[in-house]
Design a protein around this motif. Structure first.
Motif, mmCIF file in Angstrom:
data_model
loop_
_atom_site.group_PDB
_atom_site.id
_atom_site.type_symbol
_atom_site.label_atom_id
_atom_site.label_comp_id
_atom_site.label_asym_id
_atom_site.label_seq_id
_atom_site.Cartn_x
_atom_site.Cartn_y
_atom_site.Cartn_z
ATOM 1 N N LEU A 220 0.830 -1.204 0.000
ATOM 2 C CA LEU A 220 0.000 0.000 0.000
ATOM 3 C C LEU A 220 0.867 1.257 0.000
ATOM 4 C CD1 LEU A 220 -2.671 1.566 0.360
ATOM 5 C CD2 LEU A 220 -2.459 1.190 2.801
ATOM 6 N N LEU A 221 1.823 1.310 0.909
ATOM 7 C CA LEU A 221 2.674 2.496 0.987
ATOM 8 C C LEU A 221 3.479 2.647 -0.302
ATOM 9 C CD1 LEU A 221 3.956 2.396 4.671
ATOM 10 C CD2 LEU A 221 2.123 3.771 3.687
ATOM 11 N N GLY A 222 3.962 1.535 -0.826
ATOM 12 C CA GLY A 222 4.720 1.611 -2.066
ATOM 13 C C GLY A 222 3.903 2.251 -3.175
ATOM 14 N N LEU A 224 1.207 4.198 -2.930
ATOM 15 C CA LEU A 224 0.875 5.597 -2.645
ATOM 16 C C LEU A 224 2.063 6.513 -2.926
ATOM 17 C CD1 LEU A 224 -1.084 5.143 0.679
ATOM 18 C CD2 LEU A 224 -2.015 6.042 -1.446
ATOM 19 N N ASN D 235 -1.432 9.799 -2.744
ATOM 20 C CA ASN D 235 -0.649 10.081 -1.533
ATOM 21 C C ASN D 235 -1.146 11.359 -0.844
ATOM 22 O OD1 ASN D 235 1.322 9.929 0.418
ATOM 23 N ND2 ASN D 235 3.024 10.468 -0.928
ATOM 24 N N GLU H 186 8.618 5.049 -3.309
ATOM 25 C CA GLU H 186 8.193 3.649 -3.177
ATOM 26 C C GLU H 186 9.350 2.673 -3.139
ATOM 27 O OE1 GLU H 186 9.075 4.735 -6.039
ATOM 28 O OE2 GLU H 186 7.762 3.932 -7.620
ATOM 29 N N ALA H 218 8.192 3.863 3.779
ATOM 30 C CA ALA H 218 7.602 3.195 2.619
ATOM 31 C C ALA H 218 8.685 2.541 1.775
ATOM 32 C CB ALA H 218 6.798 4.195 1.786
#
Lengths: 252, 252, 252, 252, 252, 252, 252, 252
Positions: A220-222, A224, D235, H186, H218
């Motif tokens: 998810l973070l990647g 975003l 983001n 990312e 991240a």
């Protein structure tokens, strides 16, 4: 009550064929009339098809089979198409008592029953999955998008560890009108795809992984934080949501 | 020992009918006397009813059925009303051996047995739930508030995806003296409700959701950061706590 | 448009003094009429006083002094009471150009200007702070509650490291109709207070602390997980929100 | 080298006007030819316009003014349109030495210089912001989308605490082809908007808030967990990314 | 009021030299009498020395220099020893106006002024720091423990990257009665020390580090999860707290 | 090899009764000689009793019953006392084949077998638990401390929701030489206890709770941020570790 | 298509033995030819052995036994060596139907079948594990490294609570060309090892632990923040990844 | 004392030229002799060069310029090469008073002074950075690796948004013996690189990004969860650590 119905009501008042008190009462009724079915534990939203182009969808997780079946019965009774997500075999068995023709998609964990026509999407939605373990989420997206009238294509197991598997289908990437890309682990695939195409990319992080994947948080973070442009993200494992937004775009 | 009992003791000392050493001893006894029953594994707080208007409530989770039953027996023996939360069928079966008339509320996962009178709350507590999957927590709030003497109404499955389902009951929102609003997922419903009413709103995040809901964290954060005013928040899935605070407010 | 105005409109239609087309037009106008002032960068909500008992409050953080002054001017022009939170000296100086009589509360970081009458709360709101460093948030709560018509009392620096400082004011705790309790660090004070009283307790975690307090997260989690009943929680450092909800309860 | 150029090369080999060794060399050259300018600290991607419909965009944060100016000079020299995001006044001053006609958008923190034609988007992109403090991010989205050839409309300060401010512009919501919705704090606005329209909604969490907003995390989680369908998320504070994806969709 | 004072009071009642009503009044007074000084913004706890063996300590962070000075003045006026932690030069300058003889420990960021005798600890407290950057926290522990009557020794810059630096002082480790071990980064040093000695080890994580140290979180988690036995942990950078608990143990 | 053995070896070299090459070889042997038993999957540390006053303890979690039994057999064969933590009934059954006299403490989930004498602690260790659900962790602390030669007392279910239950045993708090305090949920009890006594307090957060307790994180953070002094913290649910450090302190 | 094949193709075009259209077609074919097997749910990467020195490895978790068997069959059919990680007994049984000679490593949860020769690593890879519970991950690393042609040695249960167990094998640490160090809990062992040797150290955090280990997060953070130099880290429980990178280094 | 020195000592004892008591004393001295310089606030490790092939490196962050200079002076005085990381201009100015020939690398924030010879690494270390903002960390890695005797090459601004910029230098990727890959946002670049080469890849997450990058978290999680094999990870922004491990590998 549509605008033309409102006009007619007011005409009747002027004509004296309708009493003002009665007219007020009807207007009040209309404003308080519920465009949904109240089952006590659920309020089935019958206006959603009119408002958003597709009837209410049943999120099966956390509901009992009986609750799912009761809601489904209401939807089908109105002539609407049925979609239940996050459903299991047991819910399906219960549901077939009231909707015997419903179909169970085991990998996608979805129940569907199509009624009436649906507007066709204009192009193809391509569903790209990084790995085999992403299939349940990918299929949820496919079932959803197909039911909403879209041509759907699949491109599975093309993760960044061997990018030539993706590049081999470069032309399919370029041909799609909307692309859904699913990946677990580090979730890098949507960034790579978005860097290759002009089409909007819907990124779906999946909970595939272990350790510091933290149930899909890493993916998810990647997504975003992607340095590629043209992609937006939905919740972890939310194949359904990706299917809906891809369909909305494809119907523009 | 009340103030009048203290006065009487001191009078007896003056009258010589009570020895100062004995009086000191009684005062010390009183100060060290335990207003609770010590079962070894638990200290049942018998003063809580006097102090806070409702007897000690048993939090069933993490206790064995035998422990629950032993504590319940103590509470009932004193003539207090019994409430066990987070209880299951097995705990209920064990408990009925010592409190045979107790009731099990399966959806709310609560056991109750009312004894004596309870002061009535002044208005209505409205319990609003965003979705069907929030029912166990919502019902825990309802059972709690009702047992504490409040008129309770329910309004379920009115999440923000179809706000007309909520607006259809606008008058019930305005009529309530206190409103409990439960929601999982993004937890937006309490903000919307708090923006419509003057009554205090108790927001209850639920663990309904998946992926980035992180067990209710998303809903909790959403409610804490609400841009609407007039709402306060309890722990994730804490229907009981919401019921108590709503009751306290409703008894003002 | 009230119900009686609607009735009158319909009577006029029946009397022929109003053309149905015109009537329809008026009804449509009413539905599309904006109960707010649009400044481009802000939409000042002029109906909020009617809807919720207090006019729109300006959250100063993240707004330029000019933006704050422009919104404030609109609110004051309508005869409403002004409250700006999270404001600094510079914003206050700019604002006094358009609202010269406004007051700046330096510790509370708030700007106020009272206009018209406000309904009085029924009892006293007691604001309890664990430590001296909690004062800015505590004062924000006090200023807010006082402006909304409540009698406010303060009880500061009574943290759990020396509980006798709290017990010394036991009678004030019992006398309050609503209690706001602020604490940073481990945030235990609201649990202790809620265990002593029947009144509803609004718990406010503050960002006071260091290290593993994580900006107030420790206090927030502590309050959410309180084993005491009868308390609900607002956002970290949200003295304003606590003041509002306490006022709503105190006006019941 | 396009397919038609490849065909011509091979024809020349057959015709004997091109030596096979020379042909091989040209093919190899093409494959190894760099479609970018290497400045040592940066590789300016000159093929991006061809590949994705818009030239490389300069992310200003973390780059020195000199680095920004050097990259900008390369882009402008190729006749491409320039967009620098996250830029400040100082970077703009440095950049005007090499691109004197560039424009600085202070609220959006962006520098632009348009060259050549750009394909027009088909409908309107509506940018909806919950509060005044969201404007820098909202304007970044507007500047981006406008530069990419889209008609852009703004609807600001319509947060869920006073939903009538949003409903007042219901028709503009329905008229938009793509909607970008920004919100900080609890981030509930995109859910409400997505529940009202058929258009795809791009949700942008902003870092507006304090305490448990954790720099926009609360809003981000809220949007990812939306119970409404048809929205996807970018983001925190990524107005630029939202503008790009909205533009891609609007050009379909 | 001590037990003997209580006995005397009761004797007076019996002797008729004290009226029961008056006796009751005195008892009530005693219970409501405040063993602290109320400054409005602070309640200085004057009983703490009697209760815990050391007077109240002033946590300087978040207090204004004037507030610190006012509290310090109260403490010193009662003849108590003064300790202010997290103080800076400016607070010290202000404080010297009321306590001119106070000492400022710049590295430890502490202000002290000793009055009266303090019981001596029985052995030596050894303060071990992994690196030079840990010195401010280490010195805070040293100043605290020394002021509380303990012999303190220092052993600095002996982190696990070169364990021979630690082993060179093996005998000092074995000789200490209590050991405080500070480390940032991975926080492994306390585990190593605790594996070598029988003495209790107080582990202090520091915020020294960067990136994934997350302000000392990594060190904190490392110490909490130590596979060595005999160590317990205090808050990140809490040198003061470590000094206090080491002193308590050393006074046993 | 002790210092006296080294001296003897060197004397033999001088006397010519030992060849220097042989002496070197013996010294090298000594340095490489393993003070542990190597079972392949485990290295049983037989020097720990000499080094730290208690033999190696077996952490049962994550080990198979056969592995536990094999390690236990080695420890018992050397005449050492056996303690296995986090063990279940199945591990106990397997272990009794090689250590038939071992005892299983079901609530504490521990297996013990005492051999030889153990030095007595000097005072009493009081184990205080906030609630009934904390008993497994509390009992693990009790079993550990008792096996290490300490007098242990228990005080259970005295959480901050009803502090009079704690104050009723005020004298036992004051009488203890070391106090272990366990609490889940908000974890406030150790702060309250540490504010009442001079003895060192070992705080043990437990995973009792739900929702935002996040498996004991809330309690852990609460204890680390305690505004009371004189307490240090061990890992969540680490009753064993608390027992060891309390024992170390009690043996000073 | 190699460079020489390209040359030959162009020669044929010049010679007129190949039509330019046909040549173009062949070039296009080559570019689109897939160096993998497409099973629909998986794309088996047959070029990986050539590209990276070892064939594609099957990550068993999240795949059905049938999927694993189908992919394994493809790999073995090409004459490649098979490695399946995160496999269980059931997957192994299914797989033996198509690869009957495959071996199941129960502790390592891996399935292997070696085919053909593999280049030998130059030195020894030493696998060091802090505790017995780390064995499954340690063995996964051993099986992986051995299958890739490396000499592997094991050193288990040498955690920092008793460092002499590690120092006893100091010479083996110095002799290894690459060292893999696994630890759960606080994860300090890799720091200690890296401080003793010159060889590169691959640190593997394991999920062994409880409470604030948060599934291996504590160990992971500890290793990332190591104050020792010369170590790098892989994912929690990623024994396979550690084995691969150690093998890559050992083949240099 | 080396093994040959030990042998000589023992021979002297046999020859009678050394008294056994004296010999014992020397052996004890050797064991207790400190191979470091104790500056009070620091213990400079002079054996590290012998133990690990490079002298102690000074981590500048959190140290005063004077502390840095004092440690540096010790290192240089022993004839060792100096490396100070995380240093600023001010520390450099102070340091040049004692080491006037030292060099300041402004982008890398490092101070170096080479003395004596250093063993050459066998191949090339390629440092690959995703974006221009990653340069400070990348240069720290370059300076470190170069100082340790390695040939270093740079490949900057080749992030996954335009992979052709990376593929253009495919041959340099294949030619490197060790590859360091840095990326923020990312963090996908290391996965892509590791999928293309056989060389070991050291992945360095950087804190470049905003919003949900959470200071590099991240990127860190992305790299730890890479689906590509052959990469390991160091701390966020740890260019120094990556340089060291790459050098260790390159010296094998």
């Amino acid at each position: 009550m549509t605008l033309s119905e409102l006009r007619e009501l007011l005409e009747q008042v002027r004509n004296g064929t309708l009493d003002p008190g009665e007219a007020q009462s009807r207007l009040e009724d209309h404003l308080s009339e519920s465009p949904f079915e109240d089952l006590g534990f659920a309020r089935v939203d019958h206006h959603r098809a009119m408002r958003q182009g597709f009837p209410e969808v049943v999120f099966g997780q956390g509901k009992t089979p009986d609750q799912i079946a009761a809601v489904a019965e209401q939807i089908v009774a109105r002539g609407h198409t049925l979609l239940v997500t996050r459903a299991d075999e047991r819910a399906y068995q219960t549901l077939t008592r009231v909707v015997p023709e419903a179909t169970f998609h085991a990998v996608a964990r979805a129940i569907t029953f199509r009624q009436g026509d649906v507007a066709s999407g204009k192009g193809t939605i391509l569903v790209v999955a990084a790995g085999t373990s992403d299939l349940p989420v990918a299929e949820e997206a496919c079932v959803t998008a197909a039911l909403m009238g879209n041509a759907v294509e699949r491109l599975y197991d093309v993760g960044v560890a061997g990018l030539h598997r993706l590049f081999a289908d470069h032309s399919r990437l370029l041909a799609a009108r909307v692309i859904i890309v699913l990946a677990g682990m580090e979730g890098a695939l949507p960034s790579v795809v978005a860097g290759l195409v002009r089409a909007p990319v819907i990124a779906v992080p999946t909970s595939v992984g272990y350790g510091a994947s933290f149930g899909g948080l890493a993916a998810l973070l990647g997504m975003l934080n992607s340095c590629a442009v043209g992609l937006s993200v939905v919740n972890i494992d939310n194949g359904f949501g990706a299917g809906v937004i891809a369909s909305r775009i494809n119907h523009l």
